[in-house]
Design a protein around this motif. Sequence first.
Motif, PDB file in Angstrom:
ATOM      1  N   ARG A 136       0.829  -1.206   0.000  1.00 12.15           N
ATOM      2  CA  ARG A 136       0.000   0.000   0.000  1.00 12.15           C
ATOM      3  C   ARG A 136       0.863   1.255   0.000  1.00 12.15           C
ATOM      4  O   ARG A 136       0.580   2.213  -0.707  1.00 12.15           O
ATOM      5  CB  ARG A 136      -0.950  -0.010   1.198  1.00 12.15           C
ATOM      6  CG  ARG A 136      -2.031  -1.083   1.066  1.00 12.15           C
ATOM      7  CD  ARG A 136      -2.898  -1.198   2.297  1.00 12.15           C
ATOM      8  NE  ARG A 136      -3.564   0.054   2.602  1.00 12.15           N
ATOM      9  CZ  ARG A 136      -3.973   0.402   3.812  1.00 12.15           C
ATOM     10  NH1 ARG A 136      -3.777  -0.404   4.836  1.00 12.15           N
ATOM     11  NH2 ARG A 136      -4.578   1.552   4.004  1.00 12.15           N
ATOM     12  N   LEU A 137       1.943   1.250   0.790  1.00 12.98           N
ATOM     13  CA  LEU A 137       2.839   2.407   0.830  1.00 12.98           C
ATOM     14  C   LEU A 137       3.521   2.586  -0.523  1.00 12.98           C
ATOM     15  O   LEU A 137       3.611   3.709  -1.033  1.00 12.98           O
ATOM     16  CB  LEU A 137       3.880   2.266   1.944  1.00 12.98           C
ATOM     17  CG  LEU A 137       4.908   3.399   2.026  1.00 12.98           C
ATOM     18  CD1 LEU A 137       4.239   4.754   2.207  1.00 12.98           C
ATOM     19  CD2 LEU A 137       5.914   3.126   3.141  1.00 12.98           C
ATOM     20  N   LEU A 147       3.985   5.777  -5.505  1.00 16.44           N
ATOM     21  CA  LEU A 147       3.912   5.848  -6.970  1.00 16.44           C
ATOM     22  C   LEU A 147       2.815   6.802  -7.424  1.00 16.44           C
ATOM     23  O   LEU A 147       2.988   7.549  -8.388  1.00 16.44           O
ATOM     24  CB  LEU A 147       3.679   4.457  -7.558  1.00 16.44           C
ATOM     25  CG  LEU A 147       4.861   3.500  -7.461  1.00 16.44           C
ATOM     26  CD1 LEU A 147       4.442   2.091  -7.855  1.00 16.44           C
ATOM     27  CD2 LEU A 147       6.020   3.986  -8.326  1.00 16.44           C
ATOM     28  N   THR A 148       1.706   6.805  -6.721  1.00 18.05           N
ATOM     29  CA  THR A 148       0.591   7.683  -7.070  1.00 18.05           C
ATOM     30  C   THR A 148       0.918   9.142  -6.794  1.00 18.05           C
ATOM     31  O   THR A 148       0.563  10.022  -7.586  1.00 18.05           O
ATOM     32  CB  THR A 148      -0.673   7.280  -6.272  1.00 18.05           C
ATOM     33  OG1 THR A 148      -1.006   5.936  -6.607  1.00 18.05           O
ATOM     34  CG2 THR A 148      -1.841   8.188  -6.572  1.00 18.05           C
ATOM     35  N   GLY A 204       9.690  12.329  -9.609  1.00 17.39           N
ATOM     36  CA  GLY A 204       9.751  11.253  -8.634  1.00 17.39           C
ATOM     37  C   GLY A 204       9.685  11.712  -7.190  1.00 17.39           C
ATOM     38  O   GLY A 204       9.876  10.926  -6.277  1.00 17.39           O
ATOM     39  N   ARG A 205       9.395  12.993  -6.959  1.00 12.71           N
ATOM     40  CA  ARG A 205       9.374  13.537  -5.604  1.00 12.71           C
ATOM     41  C   ARG A 205       7.987  13.432  -4.967  1.00 12.71           C
ATOM     42  O   ARG A 205       6.983  13.736  -5.596  1.00 12.71           O
ATOM     43  CB  ARG A 205       9.821  15.000  -5.611  1.00 12.71           C
ATOM     44  CG  ARG A 205      11.295  15.184  -5.950  1.00 12.71           C
ATOM     45  CD  ARG A 205      11.658  16.652  -6.079  1.00 12.71           C
ATOM     46  NE  ARG A 205      10.901  17.324  -7.125  1.00 12.71           N
ATOM     47  CZ  ARG A 205      11.230  17.346  -8.420  1.00 12.71           C
ATOM     48  NH1 ARG A 205      12.310  16.724  -8.834  1.00 12.71           N
ATOM     49  NH2 ARG A 205      10.487  17.977  -9.298  1.00 12.71           N
ATOM     50  N   VAL A 211      11.504   8.867  -5.434  1.00 18.50           N
ATOM     51  CA  VAL A 211      11.330   7.521  -5.988  1.00 18.50           C
ATOM     52  C   VAL A 211      12.450   7.290  -7.005  1.00 18.50           C
ATOM     53  O   VAL A 211      12.556   8.015  -7.992  1.00 18.50           O
ATOM     54  CB  VAL A 211       9.944   7.367  -6.649  1.00 18.50           C
ATOM     55  CG1 VAL A 211       9.828   6.018  -7.354  1.00 18.50           C
ATOM     56  CG2 VAL A 211       8.833   7.530  -5.609  1.00 18.50           C
ATOM     57  N   LEU A 212      13.280   6.289  -6.749  1.00 20.61           N
ATOM     58  CA  LEU A 212      14.407   5.970  -7.631  1.00 20.61           C
ATOM     59  C   LEU A 212      14.071   4.844  -8.603  1.00 20.61           C
ATOM     60  O   LEU A 212      14.600   4.804  -9.708  1.00 20.61           O
ATOM     61  CB  LEU A 212      15.633   5.556  -6.797  1.00 20.61           C
ATOM     62  CG  LEU A 212      16.159   6.588  -5.799  1.00 20.61           C
ATOM     63  CD1 LEU A 212      17.271   5.978  -4.951  1.00 20.61           C
ATOM     64  CD2 LEU A 212      16.635   7.838  -6.532  1.00 20.61           C
ATOM     65  N   ASP A 213      13.230   3.910  -8.165  1.00 23.71           N
ATOM     66  CA  ASP A 213      12.932   2.726  -8.971  1.00 23.71           C
ATOM     67  C   ASP A 213      11.427   2.467  -8.967  1.00 23.71           C
ATOM     68  O   ASP A 213      10.900   1.755  -8.118  1.00 23.71           O
ATOM     69  CB  ASP A 213      13.700   1.522  -8.399  1.00 23.71           C
ATOM     70  CG  ASP A 213      13.518   0.244  -9.211  1.00 23.71           C
ATOM     71  OD1 ASP A 213      12.700   0.227 -10.156  1.00 23.71           O
ATOM     72  OD2 ASP A 213      14.188  -0.751  -8.870  1.00 23.71           O
ATOM     73  N   ARG A 214      10.727   3.065  -9.941  1.00 26.31           N
ATOM     74  CA  ARG A 214       9.268   2.917 -10.026  1.00 26.31           C
ATOM     75  C   ARG A 214       8.874   1.451 -10.244  1.00 26.31           C
ATOM     76  O   ARG A 214       7.937   0.965  -9.613  1.00 26.31           O
ATOM     77  CB  ARG A 214       8.703   3.781 -11.151  1.00 26.31           C
ATOM     78  CG  ARG A 214       8.712   5.262 -10.841  1.00 26.31           C
ATOM     79  CD  ARG A 214       8.137   6.078 -12.015  1.00 26.31           C
ATOM     80  NE  ARG A 214       8.186   7.491 -11.756  1.00 26.31           N
ATOM     81  CZ  ARG A 214       7.212   8.178 -11.156  1.00 26.31           C
ATOM     82  NH1 ARG A 214       6.119   7.573 -10.779  1.00 26.31           N
ATOM     83  NH2 ARG A 214       7.348   9.469 -10.959  1.00 26.31           N
TER      84      ARG A 214
END
Length: 165
Positions: A99-100, A105-106, A112-113, A154-157
């Motif tokens: 969930r986190l 991602l959302t 990516g911030r 976020v580095l790796d979606r």
Amino acid sequence: MLVEGAVRITVAEGRHSLQLSVVHPPAAVGVVGALDGLERTATAIAETDAALLRIGRDDLWAILAPDPVMMRGAVDAAAAVARKAAQAEAALLLSQPQRLAGLLLTLADQGGRVRLTQAELAGMLGTSRSHIVRMLGAFRAAGLIATSPGVILVLDRDGLARVDA
């Protein structure tokens, strides 16, 4: 209708509450209650100074009835609320880390911030800040994110999308 400011949308059951989102203008607030006239389904709390336009149910229907474009907008807004509720119900089947990961991602912007505090993330997931800290630590150790005060990067979606329980 939110015209200015930021509003936090929450739901509560007894002593427990869950933050659904923080909305910014232009945003329809209270769509379900305005359309069906029943009790509200969520609580809206101003996060900042805010300006809202209140349109009563009868006035809303008088505006919508003769205008198919406006009616379509109202239906789309109500559908968005229903979709968000369905997604929230489906998310209950996922583990907290899943969930986190999905929430990050959302919420991530194009760079990516994610600019939310750990407490805000905890409120959105209905968990404790300490649990968020542990999960973010695991994501950081796996190379999925980087953190700095007030920002999660976020580095790796793809890796976040594959997070397991």
